[in-house]
Structure formats: structure tokens, C-alpha cells
Write a protein that holds these residues in place. Sequence first.
Motif, PDB file in Angstrom:
ATOM      1  N   THR A   2      35.766  33.175  43.402  1.00  0.00           N
ATOM      2  CA  THR A   2      35.339  34.554  43.592  1.00  0.00           C
ATOM      3  C   THR A   2      34.726  34.726  44.971  1.00  0.00           C
ATOM      4  N   SER A   3      34.875  35.919  45.484  1.00  0.00           N
ATOM      5  CA  SER A   3      34.324  36.207  46.804  1.00  0.00           C
ATOM      6  C   SER A   3      32.812  36.426  46.705  1.00  0.00           C
ATOM      7  N   ARG A   4      32.183  36.415  47.839  1.00  0.00           N
ATOM      8  CA  ARG A   4      30.735  36.644  47.902  1.00  0.00           C
ATOM      9  C   ARG A   4      30.387  38.011  47.329  1.00  0.00           C
ATOM     10  N   LEU A   9      28.250  41.389  42.789  1.00  0.00           N
ATOM     11  CA  LEU A   9      28.450  42.400  41.750  1.00  0.00           C
ATOM     12  C   LEU A   9      28.219  41.816  40.364  1.00  0.00           C
ATOM     13  N   GLN A  10      28.677  40.583  40.141  1.00  0.00           N
ATOM     14  CA  GLN A  10      28.457  39.932  38.850  1.00  0.00           C
ATOM     15  C   GLN A  10      26.958  39.735  38.589  1.00  0.00           C
ATOM     16  N   ALA A  11      26.230  39.369  39.614  1.00  0.00           N
ATOM     17  CA  ALA A  11      24.784  39.179  39.479  1.00  0.00           C
ATOM     18  C   ALA A  11      24.093  40.507  39.178  1.00  0.00           C
TER      19      ALA A  11
END
Length: 96
Positions: A2-4, A9-11
Motif C-alpha cells: 500500500t502507498s503512504r 487513510l487506513q489509519a
Amino acid sequence: MTSRGERALQARIAAHTSWANTPDRTARTAKARAALLSKFERDVDPEGVLPSDERARRAEHARKAHFTRLALRSAQARRRHCRNPHKGSTAGGDPA
């Protein structure tokens, strides 16, 4: 992989979900608030020699100075950003 930006966004999703499921926000953050106030008390009275009411009064002023300093820095950053809205922006970042 996954990209930074995706990890960020997940966090954020996880944080919002966690807060949505927290019934008592004040209780959840009580230890952190107490620790921060304790830090300000140690800053203004490292030897622990002041009377508790005086230490508390000075710690409150130190706390207010800290947050006012943060507000000033935030205003300065916003002003810089308004002058150069595209400088420092990254592709895939959150615009808000």
C-alpha cells in the motif's frame, strides 16, 4: 504494497471507528490530560518546592502559553499556505 497515502487513510478510518465506539471520551483521555498537566507542573517547579496552589496556578499559565504557541504556529502555517497554496503539497495527499 500500500502507498503512504493509503496507509494514512487506513489509519484515519481506524481512528474514527475507534472514537465512534468510545462511550466516554473524557474517561478515555483522562490519563493523558493528567500526564500533560503533571509535565507542566514539573516544568514550573522542577524541585517541588512551591506550595501546591502556586504550582497549579503556574502550571495552568504554562499550559495556556503552550496551546497559545501552537495556535500561533498554526496561524502562521495557514498564512504561508494561503500565499503558496501548491507549495509543499504532495500527490495523493488529503486536501482537507
